[in-house]
Write a protein that holds these residues in place. Sequence first.
Motif, PDB file in Angstrom:
ATOM      1  N   TRP A 109       0.818  -1.203   0.000  1.00 14.69           N
ATOM      2  CA  TRP A 109       0.000   0.000   0.000  1.00 14.69           C
ATOM      3  C   TRP A 109       0.861   1.267   0.000  1.00 14.69           C
ATOM      4  CZ3 TRP A 109       0.005   3.722   3.868  1.00 14.69           C
ATOM      5  CH2 TRP A 109       0.636   3.366   5.064  1.00 14.69           C
ATOM      6  N   ASN A 110       2.162   1.121   0.271  1.00 14.24           N
ATOM      7  CA  ASN A 110       3.049   2.272   0.265  1.00 14.24           C
ATOM      8  C   ASN A 110       4.462   1.778  -0.031  1.00 14.24           C
ATOM      9  OD1 ASN A 110       3.904   4.923   0.537  1.00 14.24           O
ATOM     10  ND2 ASN A 110       4.147   4.800   2.761  1.00 14.24           N
ATOM     11  N   GLY A 111       5.249   2.598  -0.720  1.00 13.90           N
ATOM     12  CA  GLY A 111       6.616   2.189  -0.994  1.00 13.90           C
ATOM     13  C   GLY A 111       7.223   2.981  -2.139  1.00 13.90           C
ATOM     14  N   GLU A 112       8.517   2.742  -2.385  1.00 15.97           N
ATOM     15  CA  GLU A 112       9.241   3.416  -3.456  1.00 15.97           C
ATOM     16  C   GLU A 112      10.278   2.469  -4.050  1.00 15.97           C
ATOM     17  OE1 GLU A 112       9.533   8.012  -1.827  1.00 15.97           O
ATOM     18  OE2 GLU A 112      10.985   6.519  -1.121  1.00 15.97           O
ATOM     19  N   ALA A 113      10.429   2.490  -5.358  1.00 12.85           N
ATOM     20  CA  ALA A 113      11.587   1.902  -6.014  1.00 12.85           C
ATOM     21  C   ALA A 113      12.642   2.992  -6.090  1.00 12.85           C
ATOM     22  CB  ALA A 113      11.217   1.392  -7.406  1.00 12.85           C
ATOM     23  N   ARG A 114      13.830   2.764  -5.487  1.00 14.00           N
ATOM     24  CA  ARG A 114      14.790   3.846  -5.327  1.00 14.00           C
ATOM     25  C   ARG A 114      16.046   3.706  -6.179  1.00 14.00           C
ATOM     26  NH1 ARG A 114      13.934   7.624  -1.265  1.00 14.00           N
ATOM     27  NH2 ARG A 114      15.645   8.585  -2.406  1.00 14.00           N
ATOM     28  N   GLY A 115      16.415   2.506  -6.578  1.00 19.60           N
ATOM     29  CA  GLY A 115      17.647   2.332  -7.328  1.00 19.60           C
ATOM     30  C   GLY A 115      17.539   1.235  -8.368  1.00 19.60           C
ATOM     31  N   ILE A 116      18.297   1.366  -9.460  1.00 21.37           N
ATOM     32  CA  ILE A 116      18.341   0.355 -10.511  1.00 21.37           C
ATOM     33  C   ILE A 116      19.758   0.303 -11.064  1.00 21.37           C
ATOM     34  CG2 ILE A 116      17.528   2.028 -12.251  1.00 21.37           C
ATOM     35  CD1 ILE A 116      16.216  -0.326 -13.739  1.00 21.37           C
ATOM     36  N   ASN A 117      20.261  -0.909 -11.314  1.00 16.49           N
ATOM     37  CA  ASN A 117      21.584  -1.027 -11.918  1.00 16.49           C
ATOM     38  C   ASN A 117      21.464  -1.393 -13.390  1.00 16.49           C
ATOM     39  OD1 ASN A 117      21.135  -3.801 -12.022  1.00 16.49           O
ATOM     40  ND2 ASN A 117      22.615  -4.297 -10.426  1.00 16.49           N
ATOM     41  N   ASP A 118      22.605  -1.592 -14.055  1.00 15.63           N
ATOM     42  CA  ASP A 118      22.584  -1.809 -15.495  1.00 15.63           C
ATOM     43  C   ASP A 118      22.090  -3.205 -15.883  1.00 15.63           C
ATOM     44  OD1 ASP A 118      23.447   0.750 -15.902  1.00 15.63           O
ATOM     45  OD2 ASP A 118      25.550   0.218 -16.256  1.00 15.63           O
ATOM     46  N   SER A 119      21.940  -4.101 -14.905  1.00 15.74           N
ATOM     47  CA  SER A 119      21.336  -5.407 -15.161  1.00 15.74           C
ATOM     48  C   SER A 119      19.821  -5.375 -15.006  1.00 15.74           C
ATOM     49  CB  SER A 119      21.930  -6.456 -14.206  1.00 15.74           C
ATOM     50  OG  SER A 119      23.310  -6.628 -14.445  1.00 15.74           O
TER      51      SER A 119
END
Length: 278
Positions: free
Chosen positions: A180-190
């Motif tokens: 119900w709440n949250g964030e995607a904060r980081g992504i790498n090149d894979s």
Amino acid sequence: MGQLTNYMVTGCIWTFTSTNFTLTLPYGIATNFSEFQSVNNSGVYTIQDDLTDFTATHRTEAWTSTGSIGSYNGFFNDLSESSDVYCYPFGINNSGTVVGSTSGNGAVLTAFVWNGEGEPVSLGAAGGQTGYSAAYDVNSAGSAVGFQITASAGPLFLWTPTTNNGTSGTLTDISPTNTWNGEARGINDSGIVVGWAEIWDQNSCNPSVHQAIIYDAVNGARDLNTLIPGETGWHLLGALSINNGGYIVGLGDLTTYDESCPPIPTTERRAFLLIPNP
């Protein structure tokens, strides 16, 4: 897509062993407030600043170090349009693709992508946007991650461009079930994504479970706490960034026990570093 198995977890304190740094202000305009958001390997900065006229006008700008820092020779591009009231550039990759959140004419803050050509482009929303959205990080291909408030989809999203570092693409809800709440904060090149989520669990005495999240295309979204050794005393609350080696940093609670009988627990909020096991 890369896959992750188990991690070793450690609390960390980072200490600079060198003082060979120069603090500069790569800015040529007097402002009430400015905030550096990100920088890439080419020395291109993204800045959110307030103008000096106290009109609450915000601009997003990118600056390059090729020239005299602190003068217009260092100016790269002005990202904001005249109608933008707020504009926050949260991430930039080495190709100069910028992601963040912007609004215009009183509109709700919306996640955007900008590749240095034309105007910033809205990433849209999965499930119909009803509130604030933001893109926080972008990898070398231009894939972006962030947070959205929608009518029917979860809050964590992954946006994948049709072509590398393009401005059209597909936005996907990558939230764990019952988030119900949250964030995607980081992504790498894979394409591995990290973040945090609050999960609604009707079978728990504490119905809202806060946990660090990892997502990949093969396994979907998983609780990072299930990928670290048991009985460490750690509860990982949120993952904020992941590099191309799979190292993850974030915030968690560490519970330790003294030597009394019965042992008395102490819980402290600490930063963590996750290192992939060989």
